[in-house]
Design an enzyme around this catalytic site. Structure first.
Site, PDB file in Angstrom:
ATOM      1  N   MET A  24      24.629  20.137  78.594  1.00 46.60           N
ATOM      2  CA  MET A  24      25.604  19.991  77.508  1.00 46.60           C
ATOM      3  C   MET A  24      26.217  18.600  77.570  1.00 46.60           C
ATOM      4  O   MET A  24      26.791  18.227  78.602  1.00 46.60           O
ATOM      5  CB  MET A  24      26.687  21.065  77.623  1.00 46.60           C
ATOM      6  N   GLN A  79      18.118  16.111  82.652  1.00 49.90           N
ATOM      7  CA  GLN A  79      17.498  16.101  81.323  1.00 49.90           C
ATOM      8  C   GLN A  79      17.621  14.726  80.664  1.00 49.90           C
ATOM      9  O   GLN A  79      18.678  14.103  80.687  1.00 49.90           O
ATOM     10  CB  GLN A  79      18.144  17.137  80.398  1.00 49.90           C
ATOM     11  N   CYS A 108      17.494  19.070  70.807  1.00 44.66           N
ATOM     12  CA  CYS A 108      18.742  18.619  70.182  1.00 44.66           C
ATOM     13  C   CYS A 108      18.568  18.509  68.664  1.00 44.66           C
ATOM     14  O   CYS A 108      17.704  17.767  68.193  1.00 44.66           O
ATOM     15  CB  CYS A 108      19.182  17.275  70.755  1.00 44.66           C
ATOM     16  N   LYS A 147      12.663  21.581  77.108  1.00 42.23           N
ATOM     17  CA  LYS A 147      13.541  22.508  76.378  1.00 42.23           C
ATOM     18  C   LYS A 147      13.277  22.311  74.895  1.00 42.23           C
ATOM     19  O   LYS A 147      13.395  21.196  74.382  1.00 42.23           O
ATOM     20  CB  LYS A 147      15.007  22.236  76.702  1.00 42.23           C
ATOM     21  N   HIS A 175      14.912  27.753  73.037  1.00 41.06           N
ATOM     22  CA  HIS A 175      16.098  28.112  72.257  1.00 41.06           C
ATOM     23  C   HIS A 175      15.597  28.777  70.979  1.00 41.06           C
ATOM     24  O   HIS A 175      14.886  28.154  70.192  1.00 41.06           O
ATOM     25  CB  HIS A 175      16.904  26.855  71.932  1.00 41.06           C
ATOM     26  N   GLU A 233      27.447  27.796  75.207  1.00 39.75           N
ATOM     27  CA  GLU A 233      28.788  28.083  74.696  1.00 39.75           C
ATOM     28  C   GLU A 233      29.439  29.260  75.407  1.00 39.75           C
ATOM     29  O   GLU A 233      30.643  29.245  75.669  1.00 39.75           O
ATOM     30  CB  GLU A 233      28.722  28.331  73.187  1.00 39.75           C
TER      31      GLU A 233
END
Length: 486
Positions: A24, A79, A108, A147, A175, A233
């Site tokens: 994050m 990352q 992203c 990712k 994701h 989150e």
């Protein structure tokens, strides 16, 4: 020692990690990773680092990785975002001794990633991604992981994952949202996509999306068959999520602040974490929200945290028997709990707006709220309002700009082509024209250049004739001198 791959890498190096803290930006710094590890997290990622900046800037390397080296902070995956194979690998080589794997960010979805051409905006460039992962797999002493976000089509998502595996990816985090699903339009992540990827590849898979509590983690593993579950989150609102607890907010906040004293980080990171932890309470105590936004020191943040704790304890002491949480919350606001991001329709109803004709508003439209009501303004606009109370955000008061004929940006008011400066410059250069409004004088400079060249040619011709006359004169003088001596 040979580099471990796939399942062996997950079992031995990552210690069969099931509970993972996501990368994050400005939020998964060392202090927060250590807090999360104390409360059940088994693997953490660094914030996303920019490979090109990491490669060229020693201070950036030191501040974001080297100074944060800590024995407690392992296993750890670093990352990077990148779009150039050589740059990515060179940056990874500088980081590999400080981590257990290098992750390539292909998930992203933000506008900055679109402008920089990285993250989820590389997901159509399979040849480039293959070259990046192949080179990293060949050169690095640690495994390469990825990712990703999913495509709308499950089949395409599966082929995408298989391509990354074939190129040398040793672990894949999926994701379950597309790159268009973000902010108020995030929606629900598709575990169906994640399950399909898990069945189609032979490397470990982590799932990301829809994780708000420990029961979500367990359900996700059961339904998708993944090796581990990543939370972003959910972890920010409850760092004890992986313990299956909902502790008092001030307990987590005080523990985090103590870690920050030992492992300092930028004040903006600390403030952002407290805004997340105290999210529901700060809806009740708006004045303390403003104080937290304005405070300039760590001690100031500690004081605001202490005041929030006292307010909550006072509220608990005055609580009536049988009283239930307000605003539809599962727990009272002083307890760590999930924050469910409202969708566009819910946000419109909260703001007393019936929405557009289709009932759905874009992210930018959601921020175009009435002037003067700080509760309806974005965080950035609230900060600007604090600095300048007279500032207006009423869209009707914004100046109306005439648009460029070419790109739609505001045009120059004195531009001869009715364009913005960028488009005007291209056209003026191509046509060898002037635009005084933008200070572009291609035609004038070209004419001056031609004039100068012509004058130079005119100057050179008389010089030659004069040099010839001088040489003839010298010859005549010498001849005369010879005659007189003879």
């Amino acid at each position: 020692m040979p580099k471990l791959r796939g399942e062996a890498f997950w079992r031995e190096t990552l210690r069969s990690a099931h509970y993972v803290v996501a990368p994050m930006v400005d939020q998964s710094e060392l202090a927060w990773r250590l807090l999360s590890r104390r409360h059940g997290a088994q693997l953490c990622y660094t914030p996303m680092l920019h490979a090109q900046v990491f490669l060229r800037d020693a201070n950036y390397r030191r501040e974001n990785l080297y100074d944060e080296a800590c024995p407690e902070d392992r296993p750890l995956i670093v990352q990077f975002c990148a779009n150039d194979p050589e740059v990515f690998v060179q940056a990874a080589l500088l980081a590999q001794d400080y981590c257990d794997a290098i992750d390539l960010n292909l998930g992203c979805p933000q506008m900055i990633a679109k402008r920089g051409h990285y993250g989820a905006f590389l997901q159509e460039e399979w040849d480039l991604l293959q070259r990046m992962i192949l080179l990293a797999n060949e050169k690095l002493s640690v495994p390469i992981t990825c990712k990703i976000r999913v495509f709308p089509e499950i089949d395409k998502t599966v082929k995408y994952a298989q391509m990354l595996e074939k190129a040398g990816c040793q672990l894949l985090t999926v994701h379950g949202r597309t790159k268009e699903q973000k902010g108020p339009l995030a929606g629900v992540a598709s575990w169906e996509h994640i399950q399909a990827v898990r069945k189609a590849v032979n490397i470990p898979v982590f799932a990301n999306g829809n994780i708000q509590c420990l029961s979500d983690v367990e359900e996700c593993i059961r339904k998708t068959g993944v090796h581990g579950v990543m939370s972003a989150e959910g972890n920010l609102h409850n760092p004890a999520l992986f313990e299956g607890r909902n502790p008092l907010v001030w307990e987590m906040a005080e523990e985090y602040l103590e870690i920050v004293r030992k492992y300092p980080c930028p004040l903006s990171y600390v403030r952002a974490h407290l805004f997340k932890l105290w999210h529901h309470t700060l809806q009740v105590y708006q004045q303390l929200r403003e104080e937290l936004a304005k405070v300039k020191t760590l001690e100031g943040i500690v004081d605001v945290n202490r005041e929030l704790k006292l307010r909550c304890q006072e509220e608990i002491a005055n609580q009536k028997e049988g009283e239930k949480p307000k605003e539809g919350l599962p727990f009272f606001h002083w307890i760590c709990q999930p924050y469910i991001r409202p969708g566009p329709k819910e946000r419109c109803r909260e703001n007393g707006d019936s929405g557009t004709e289709k009932g759905v508003r874009g992210k930018r439209a959601l921020e175009e709220e009435e002037d003067g009501n700080s509760e309806l303004l974005s965080k950035n606009k609230q900060k600007k309002k604090l600095r300048n109370p007279n500032k207006s955000f009423d869209p009707s008061l914004k100046p109306k700009y005439a648009k460029c004929d070419q790109c739609g940006n505001p045009k120059g008011t004195k531009c001869v082509f009715n364009m913005c400066r960028g488009c005007c410059k291209k056209r003026a250069f191509k046509e060898v024209a002037d635009c005084p409004g933008h200070g572009l004088l291609f035609k004038t400079k070209f004419e001056k250049s031609l004039s100068w060249q012509h004058s130079q040619r005119g100057i050179q011709t008389p010089e030659i004739s004069q040099r010839g006359d001088a040489e003839l004169g010298e010859t005549a003088v010498l001849r005369e001198a010879g005659d007189s001596t003879g």
